[in-house]
Design an enzyme around this catalytic site. Structure first.
Site, PDB file in Angstrom:
ATOM      1  N   PRO A   1       0.786  -1.141  -0.005  1.00  0.00           N
ATOM      2  CA  PRO A   1       0.109  -0.174   0.007  1.00  0.00           C
ATOM      3  C   PRO A   1       0.787   1.173  -0.082  1.00  0.00           C
ATOM      4  O   PRO A   1       1.963   1.556   0.617  1.00  0.00           O
ATOM      5  CB  PRO A   1      -0.849  -0.093   1.399  1.00  0.00           C
ATOM      6  CG  PRO A   1      -0.180  -1.127   2.311  1.00  0.00           C
ATOM      7  CD  PRO A   1       0.495  -1.978   1.070  1.00  0.00           C
TER       8      PRO A   1
ATOM      9  N   GLU B   1      12.561  -9.422   2.172  1.00  0.00           N
ATOM     10  CA  GLU B   1      12.000  -8.385   2.368  1.00  0.00           C
ATOM     11  C   GLU B   1      12.589  -6.801   2.280  1.00  0.00           C
ATOM     12  O   GLU B   1      14.045  -6.852   2.693  1.00  0.00           O
ATOM     13  CB  GLU B   1      11.716  -8.494   4.032  1.00  0.00           C
ATOM     14  CG  GLU B   1      10.808  -7.375   4.777  1.00  0.00           C
ATOM     15  CD  GLU B   1      10.587  -7.544   6.103  1.00  0.00           C
ATOM     16  OE1 GLU B   1      10.872  -8.897   6.589  1.00  0.00           O
ATOM     17  OE2 GLU B   1       9.842  -6.578   6.815  1.00  0.00           O
TER      18      GLU B   1
HETATM   19  O1  CA2 Z   1      10.347   1.995   4.032  1.00  0.00           O
HETATM   20  C1  CA2 Z   1       9.357   1.184   3.311  1.00  0.00           C
HETATM   21  O2  CA2 Z   1       9.884   0.789   2.410  1.00  0.00           O
HETATM   22  C2  CA2 Z   1       8.180   1.013   4.106  1.00  0.00           C
HETATM   23  O3  CA2 Z   1       7.736  -0.095   3.982  1.00  0.00           O
HETATM   24  C3  CA2 Z   1       7.005   2.182   3.624  1.00  0.00           C
HETATM   25  C4  CA2 Z   1       5.666   1.865   4.145  1.00  0.00           C
HETATM   26  C5  CA2 Z   1       5.892   2.316   5.360  1.00  0.00           C
HETATM   27  O4  CA2 Z   1       4.343   1.912   6.130  1.00  0.00           O
HETATM   28  C6  CA2 Z   1       6.641   1.080   6.102  1.00  0.00           C
HETATM   29  O5  CA2 Z   1       6.673   1.380   7.407  1.00  0.00           O
HETATM   30  C7  CA2 Z   1       8.214   1.284   5.768  1.00  0.00           C
HETATM   31  C8  CA2 Z   1       4.907   3.296   3.347  1.00  0.00           C
HETATM   32  C9  CA2 Z   1       5.080   3.605   2.170  1.00  0.00           C
HETATM   33  C10 CA2 Z   1       4.220   4.964   1.846  1.00  0.00           C
HETATM   34  O6  CA2 Z   1       4.847   5.365   0.647  1.00  0.00           O
HETATM   35  C11 CA2 Z   1       4.731   6.410   0.430  1.00  0.00           C
HETATM   36  C12 CA2 Z   1       5.212   7.019  -0.730  1.00  0.00           C
HETATM   37  C13 CA2 Z   1       5.241   8.295  -1.058  1.00  0.00           C
HETATM   38  C14 CA2 Z   1       4.432   9.281  -0.300  1.00  0.00           C
HETATM   39  C15 CA2 Z   1       3.723   8.882   0.877  1.00  0.00           C
HETATM   40  C16 CA2 Z   1       4.068   7.543   1.200  1.00  0.00           C
END
Ligand code: CA2
Length: 147
Positions: free
Chosen positions: A9, A96
């Site tokens: 997501p 992961e």
């Molecule tokens: O660091 C990562 O790759 C995460 O999996 C990213 C997730 C976060 O909930 C995990 O804790 C760590 C969130 C992805 C949100 O992506 C966005 C991209 C652009 C703008 C806002 C959010």
């Protein structure tokens, strides 16, 4: 060798906000980089993203029999039971990946339900984590070693 690259997501929003956390690359940019590296390594890749937990489970199940999975499950990393169950059920060799260093962030991001069923975890290296994951899977699958 076939590897599924699966993103959860909000990762479809990459590049649009919070570049200081997630980098400037869009998910499409990352896909191009991964496909280029995969081609050089002779790996077939499938790329998918969904904002829905059940869809992520469906995609994992649909790739049963593939050689590897590179998974950034986004926030489902911290809550999902169904995604690790799907990984266990399919026995996909899983790396992961997290773009950000989750251990420098809020405490709820320090726990992953995926890690116990993953071969390993790469955090904090931005898009380079996906490329490193591909190299690691290629190494293990061609050398036949476990490590
Ligand atoms: O660091 C990562 O790759 C995460 O999996 C990213 C997730 C976060 O909930 C995990 O804790 C760590 C969130 C992805 C949100 O992506 C966005 C991209 C652009 C703008 C806002 C959010």
């Amino acid at each position: 060798m076939r590897v599924l690259v699966l993103n959860g997501p909000n990762l479809n929003l990459l590049g649009s906000r919070e570049p200081e956390v997630y980098g400037r690359e869009t998910l499409a940019d990352i896909e191009v980089l991964v496909r280029n590296r995969a081609q050089a390594l002779g790996i077939e890749v499938a790329f998918a993203q969904s904002n829905h937990e059940g869809d992520l489970v469906d995609v994992i199940q649909a790739h049963r029999g593939w050689d590897g999975l590179i998974l950034n499950a986004g926030a489902y990393t911290h809550t999902s039971q169904a995604i690790p169950d799907a990984i266990s059920a399919t026995q996909l060799l899983t790396v992961e990946v997290h773009l950000s260093n989750v251990f420098r962030r809020e405490a709820f991001r320090h726990h992953s339900t995926i890690s116990p069923v993953a071969w390993g975890c790469i955090v904090g290296f931005g898009f380079r984590g996906y490329l490193a994951a591909l190299d690691l899977l290629h190494g293990r699958l061609t050398e036949g070693t476990v490590g």
